[in-house]
Design an enzyme around this catalytic site. Structure first.
Site, mmCIF file in Angstrom:
data_model
loop_
_atom_site.group_PDB
_atom_site.id
_atom_site.type_symbol
_atom_site.label_atom_id
_atom_site.label_comp_id
_atom_site.label_asym_id
_atom_site.label_seq_id
_atom_site.Cartn_x
_atom_site.Cartn_y
_atom_site.Cartn_z
ATOM 1 N N SER A 176 0.922 -0.862 -0.186
ATOM 2 C CA SER A 176 0.501 0.317 0.130
ATOM 3 C C SER A 176 0.910 1.344 -0.068
ATOM 4 O O SER A 176 0.653 2.470 0.297
ATOM 5 C CB SER A 176 -0.707 0.061 0.876
ATOM 6 O OG SER A 176 -0.304 -0.166 2.564
ATOM 7 N N ASP A 344 -2.176 8.808 10.654
ATOM 8 C CA ASP A 344 -1.856 7.609 10.202
ATOM 9 C C ASP A 344 -0.462 7.981 9.779
ATOM 10 O O ASP A 344 0.719 8.397 8.966
ATOM 11 C CB ASP A 344 -2.149 7.070 9.174
ATOM 12 C CG ASP A 344 -1.956 5.843 8.451
ATOM 13 O OD1 ASP A 344 -0.926 5.481 8.509
ATOM 14 O OD2 ASP A 344 -2.249 4.970 7.100
ATOM 15 N N HIS A 347 1.723 5.515 5.992
ATOM 16 C CA HIS A 347 0.955 5.523 5.272
ATOM 17 C C HIS A 347 1.016 7.142 4.009
ATOM 18 O O HIS A 347 0.206 8.249 4.887
ATOM 19 C CB HIS A 347 0.009 5.058 4.389
ATOM 20 C CG HIS A 347 -0.281 3.933 4.538
ATOM 21 N ND1 HIS A 347 -1.193 3.288 5.672
ATOM 22 C CD2 HIS A 347 -0.967 2.289 3.732
ATOM 23 C CE1 HIS A 347 -0.878 1.789 5.608
ATOM 24 N NE2 HIS A 347 -0.983 1.407 4.805
#
Length: 384
Positions: A176, A344, A347
């Site tokens: 990701s 986060d 990411h």
């Protein structure tokens, strides 16, 4: 217009065949310049297009406008499924643009392998280049997430060359932090593979990002992404592979020794095709600062095994873990956190993915690999 071409396609001399094909799927109004295709329309040799098994297709509405106001849904799917939309095409190299209907997460397959991984969101669009060598494109929309609808609103096919050969291509594998997010040109979250084309000379390379969220080495090797790369990769191409983040998660039950051997198998298979393999270590978290304000994450994500494997297999290494830490240390914790998604620390957002892509490209250029501009402002290349 397309309808006129297809209506008498079999009577045209070869040099009069169209170089552009546009299909509008569903049972709604057909957009001007497109051929309307209902889910019930079976492939016909005279028309030279249609569904192979229309009994496994249905017409569905879609929430977009124009060609994206309706769609068809694939009830049977899978890269090896024969429930495909078929188009007769003279052999050559083509660019294929897909527009989804309403969809949560889907992938695009053609010629029995993945072409685009995990398109997300209603009416998402993406493109890929594909060599046609058997006179027909066989395409379907398939799994991104099982249990969701796999829909297609529009398809545009443009012939690039009569030679069925791809130009030099950079294939990217990862998770990701590397993957594409949609819309490609405006997504808030992004992976560095999505922004990487900004730093690649479009006259030298196409970029094909096959990374996907949650991916592990065993999954990339066995579940179709590597298969797609091996089908097309050739001497002169690059394959950049960055995995390890999800492999270290206990739920995936992958030991470091297993991870290393899965990665080795992929490296060796691609090397056997004559392409250049590049291994990359993943960057750390935004929060990996020590008390002295230095960012360091050298013990994360099976990094040491990636470095060892690059040495053992004699392939280039991008130690993005260390390169990104040096950059993060130079800008400080607050500026680093601004490069990640809100709340986060793993990411990157679009700005963060751009910086990571820059670091990767600069390191490849420093190591003497060709095709990297280092100047995103002058590069309009896109990812496929």
């Amino acid at each position: 217009m397309m309808v006129a071409f297809f209506g008498s396609f079999t009577h045209l001399p070869v040099n009069a065949e169209p170089s552009n094909y546009k299909f509008d799927f569903g049972n709604g109004e057909v957009e001007k310049g497109y051929v309307g295709v209902s889910a019930t329309e079976k492939y016909d040799e005279k028309k030279r297009y249609g569904f192979n098994t229309p009994e496994d297709m249905i017409n569905v509405p879609a929430s977009g406008s124009g060609v994206a106001s309706d769609a068809v849904q694939f009830l049977e799917y899978g890269t090896k499924s024969d429930n495909t939309f078929n188009v007769d095409l003279p052999n050559g190299l083509y660019e294929v643009k897909v527009t989804l209907g309403d969809a949560f997460r889907v992938s695009v397959a053609a010629e029995e392998v993945y072409q685009v991984i995990n398109m997300t969101g209603n009416n998402a669009t993406d493109s890929f280049q594909i060599p046609i060598t058997d006179g027909q494109l066989n395409l379907l929309i398939t799994e991104g997430k099982v249990g969701t609808n796999f829909t297609l609103s529009a398809l545009e096919i443009n012939k690039l060359s009569r030679h069925p050969e791809t130009k030099r291509t950079i294939y990217i594998g990862g998770d990701s932090t590397v993957a594409n997010y949609y819309p490609l040109d405006s997504s808030i979250q992004a992976g560095w593979g999505q922004l990487f084309p900004q730093f690649v000379d479009p006259e030298t390379f196409e970029v094909r990002n096959m990374a996907s969220g949650g991916q592990i080495a065993r999954g990339f090797k066995d579940d179709g992404q590597l298969e797609a790369i091996l089908k097309y990769i050739k001497p002169g191409d690059y394959f950049i592979l960055q995995l390890g983040i999800n492999d270290t998660n206990p739920k995936n039950t992958t030991t470091e020794a297993q991870f290393k051997e899965y990665m080795r198998e992929m490296v060796q298979q691609v090397k056997a095709k004559g392409a250049t393999v590049v291994l990359s270590t993943p960057q750390g978290r935004a929060s990996d600062f020590n008390a002295d304000g230095v960012h360091t994450s050298v013990n994360r994500w099976y990094r040491h095994s990636i470095i060892a494997l690059a040495q053992e297999e004699n392939v280039p290494l991008i130690d993005l873990n260390v390169l990104s830490s040096a950059y993060f240390s130079s800008i400080g914790p607050e500026a680093t956190l601004a490069l990640y998604m809100n709340g986060d620390t793993l990411h990157p957002n679009r700005a963060g993915a751009t910086e990571l892509a820059r670091l990767v490209a600069e390191e490849l250029k420093r190591q003497g690999l060709d095709g990297f501009t280092g100047d995103k402002e002058k590069n309009t290349n896109k990812t496929f």
